[in-house]
Design an enzyme around this catalytic site. Structure first.
Site, mmCIF file in Angstrom:
data_model
loop_
_atom_site.group_PDB
_atom_site.id
_atom_site.type_symbol
_atom_site.label_atom_id
_atom_site.label_comp_id
_atom_site.label_asym_id
_atom_site.label_seq_id
_atom_site.Cartn_x
_atom_site.Cartn_y
_atom_site.Cartn_z
ATOM 1 N N TYR A 215 -11.342 13.441 -0.842
ATOM 2 C CA TYR A 215 -12.423 14.938 -0.813
ATOM 3 C C TYR A 215 -11.780 15.765 -1.416
ATOM 4 O O TYR A 215 -12.723 16.116 -1.898
ATOM 5 C CB TYR A 215 -12.058 14.931 0.930
ATOM 6 C CG TYR A 215 -13.677 15.869 1.117
ATOM 7 C CD1 TYR A 215 -14.849 15.618 0.763
ATOM 8 C CD2 TYR A 215 -13.183 17.484 1.403
ATOM 9 C CE1 TYR A 215 -15.716 16.724 1.323
ATOM 10 C CE2 TYR A 215 -14.024 18.193 1.990
ATOM 11 C CZ TYR A 215 -14.879 18.331 1.426
ATOM 12 O OH TYR A 215 -15.916 18.830 1.889
ATOM 13 N N LYS B 100 -14.047 17.526 -5.040
ATOM 14 C CA LYS B 100 -13.591 18.688 -5.073
ATOM 15 C C LYS B 100 -13.454 19.762 -5.382
ATOM 16 O O LYS B 100 -14.048 20.526 -6.086
ATOM 17 C CB LYS B 100 -13.708 19.186 -3.292
ATOM 18 C CG LYS B 100 -14.633 19.010 -2.282
ATOM 19 C CD LYS B 100 -16.315 19.292 -2.253
ATOM 20 C CE LYS B 100 -17.612 18.739 -1.993
ATOM 21 N NZ LYS B 100 -19.094 19.587 -1.678
#
Length: 255
Positions: A160, A164
């Site tokens: 993740y 990002k």
């Protein structure tokens, strides 16, 4: 509705059916924008539209998957066809698949996060820029990144965070490519926010409040409305010379 910063403008918000996306959509509508909310499921989008219309605003719900080029282009076309322009876009759609060490992460979860969090932002950006640069007034785009990424890392969130971090860097690169086209691009990176994503497994909101009271310099997590306020500022004329910035909203966690 009160005449304000975005009166007469059209704002597209992906992932607009809940959480940060819904708060951003409501905030734009409260400041006079015509709002298009996009997502993969119709029901939550309709809920956002109902809230906007109940307050006297104008909104349109469009279903689509931003990880598909045709869907991303259709979202932009729907906004322009319905309201006449695309002045602001907020690329908020994202998913989290984690909680375990990287060695335990499935390929499916890896690809899902990259497809939606990175490719989805790229495809949406591309479609939005192509429209905005044809308009005399250009446009403003805000991508929702995260403090997980270039700002900080945590166990169980490596994939993740990588996705990002890519959003943050993609934002800066696109901003340099297209500011001379009249398209101004920035990012907002929220930390822990009052959404289900910030709850640990089995944790209640009361538990979370106690944990973050000690862990965060501010003593609490951010409200979705506070993240929305940052997004609106970055999209507004007041931030006209802010280009390629990644604004952190995280209660001081990465200060």
């Amino acid at each position: 509705m009160t005449t304000a910063r975005f009166t007469g403008r059209t704002a597209l918000v992906t992932g607009g059916g809940s959480g940060i996306g819904r708060a951003v959509a409501l905030a734009f509508a409260a400041e006079g924008a015509n709002v298009v909310v996009a997502g993969r499921r119709q029901e939550p989008l309709d809920g956002t539209v109902t809230l906007i219309e109940a307050a006297g605003g104008k909104a349109l719900a469009v279903t689509g998957d931003v990880s598909r080029a045709a869907d991303a282009e259709a979202l932009v076309a729907a906004a322009v066809d319905h309201f006449g322009s695309l002045d602001v876009a907020v690329n908020n759609a994202g998913v989290f698949r984690g909680g375990a060490p990287l060695a335990e992460l499935s390929e499916e979860d890896w690809h899902t996060q990259l497809d939606i969090n990175v490719t989805g932002v790229f495809l949406a950006l591309r479609a939005e820029i192509r429209r905005m640069r044809t308009q005399p007034s250009g446009g403003a785009i805000v991508n929702i990144a995260s403090t997980f990424g270039v700002h900080t890392r945590h166990p169980g969130a490596a994939a993740y965070a990588a996705s990002k971090a890519a959003v943050s860097v993609l934002t800066r690169g696109a901003a340099l490519d297209h500011i001379r086209d009249g398209v101004r691009i920035n990012a907002v990176s929220p930390g822990a926010v009052d959404t289900p994503m910030s709850l640990r497994p089995g944790e209640t909101e009361t538990d979370r409040a106690e944990r973050t009271k000690a862990a965060l310099p501010l003593g609490r997590i951010s409200a979705t409305e506070e993240v929305a306020a940052a997004v609106l500022h970055m999209a507004s004329d007041a931030a006209a010379s802010t280009v390629g910035t990644d604004l952190v909203v995280d209660s001081g966690a990465t200060a």
